[in-house]
Design a protein around this motif. Sequence first.
Motif, short mmCIF file in Angstrom:
data_model
loop_
_atom_site.label_atom_id
_atom_site.label_comp_id
_atom_site.label_asym_id
_atom_site.label_seq_id
_atom_site.Cartn_x
_atom_site.Cartn_y
_atom_site.Cartn_z
N GLU A 1 10.92 0.04 -8.76
CA GLU A 1 9.89 0.96 -8.54
C GLU A 1 9.13 1.27 -9.79
OE1 GLU A 1 8.76 5.13 -6.29
OE2 GLU A 1 10.71 4.61 -6.51
N THR B 1 5.18 0.31 -10.55
CA THR B 1 4.05 1.29 -10.83
C THR B 1 3.74 1.10 -12.07
OG1 THR B 1 5.51 3.01 -9.48
CG2 THR B 1 3.91 3.67 -11.06
N TYR C 1 1.14 -2.68 -3.86
CA TYR C 1 1.34 -1.48 -3.18
C TYR C 1 2.25 -1.65 -2.11
CZ TYR C 1 -2.14 1.33 -5.70
OH TYR C 1 -2.78 2.15 -6.46
N GLY D 1 5.54 0.12 -0.98
CA GLY D 1 5.73 0.75 0.49
C GLY D 1 7.23 0.33 0.91
N ALA E 1 9.81 2.22 -0.83
CA ALA E 1 10.02 3.63 -0.40
C ALA E 1 10.52 3.65 0.89
CB ALA E 1 8.71 4.13 -0.49
N THR E 2 10.56 2.76 1.88
CA THR E 2 11.18 3.03 3.10
C THR E 2 12.25 2.14 3.27
OG1 THR E 2 9.52 1.14 3.75
CG2 THR E 2 8.79 3.40 4.05
N LYS F 1 11.77 7.60 0.32
CA LYS F 1 10.39 8.46 0.40
C LYS F 1 9.34 7.82 1.38
CE LYS F 1 11.45 8.57 -4.53
NZ LYS F 1 10.72 8.37 -5.97
N GLU G 1 7.12 8.93 3.34
CA GLU G 1 5.57 9.50 3.14
C GLU G 1 4.82 8.85 2.05
OE1 GLU G 1 4.18 10.46 6.02
OE2 GLU G 1 6.09 10.95 6.55
N GLU G 2 5.62 8.52 0.98
CA GLU G 2 5.16 7.77 -0.06
C GLU G 2 4.75 6.52 0.30
OE1 GLU G 2 6.90 8.18 -3.94
OE2 GLU G 2 6.99 10.35 -4.20
N ALA H 1 1.81 6.22 2.27
CA ALA H 1 0.64 6.03 1.43
C ALA H 1 0.40 4.75 0.72
CB ALA H 1 0.62 7.31 0.69
N TYR H 2 1.46 4.11 0.40
CA TYR H 2 1.21 2.78 -0.19
C TYR H 2 0.79 1.55 0.81
CZ TYR H 2 4.00 4.50 -4.06
OH TYR H 2 4.54 5.21 -5.55
N TYR I 1 7.97 1.72 7.68
CA TYR I 1 7.66 3.03 7.83
C TYR I 1 8.00 3.48 9.40
CZ TYR I 1 5.49 7.52 8.11
OH TYR I 1 5.22 8.92 8.67
#
Length: 287
Positions: free
Chosen positions: A172, A176, A191, A195, A198-199, A208, A210-211, A214-215, A238
């Motif tokens: 990550e 980034t 991105y 995503g 994060a999932t 994460k 919700e992050e 957004a990604y 997600y």
Amino acid sequence: MNQSSLYLRGLLLSLTLSLAGCASLVSSAASNFSDNLSAAVLNQNDPQTVRDGAPSYLLLLDSFIEGNPENPDVLAAAAQLYASYGAVFATEPGRSARLTERARSYGGKALCLSFAPSCNWREMDFEAFEQTLDELKPRNAEYLLAYSVASLAWIRAHSDDWNALAELPHMEAMLTRYLDIGEPTAAASVYSYLGILATLRPPALGGKPEEGRAYFERAVELTGGADLGVKLEFARGYARLMYDRDLHDRLLQEVLAADPVVDGFTLTNVLAQQDAAALLESADDYF
């Protein structure tokens, strides 16, 4: 991590880099040929053709590396293509592990040649590793991405190993940082990778979601919906994690309703539609 997510996110870049890496060692005529061949592969609507043909490029890249073992461009290209092939086409766990291990080795060497602090990353604690990321420059971006993609494929192939999963925060952080120094044309893929990362886990285990959402939404925005793989991963990563059936089905139905023939995305779009159909078929059991 699912079998095709890394492939869908990395194939465009990996094939382009692999062919360009070879062409950089030969003539301008070969460079033009590689550009045309890359476009032809990316616009192929039969994944089996690519499955059957890609190993030839793996061996070709190995041969270039044998003759030019210190060339970071060819090493990075090989890392991308080995990672992509190992993530989706190597269905046997042992084979996937071998291919992605080679991908990671190539990617690590390419980055080490380009950015000396990375040579010692595996011996550093996370804080020390993170501090070195600030030293990365745009000239290192291609190699950073190659190593990141290869490492993600390797982690997927070793997903039953907690030591491998412990490297997810490093991935990550690297991706980034790439957004700060890399090519804007690769941002949508990055991105989407973020995503996925994060999932991978529910919030209770450090995920994460919700992050991640957004990604994914940012990736959809950047591609204008042309890359159907983004919506596929949004649904798979997600929507399934959060048990959002409405979002899940809407995203997948949009994937299936779209025309997959888009310049530069046809192959990945066909693969995305195959996976979308399977996910919708299993939705009643999942939800």
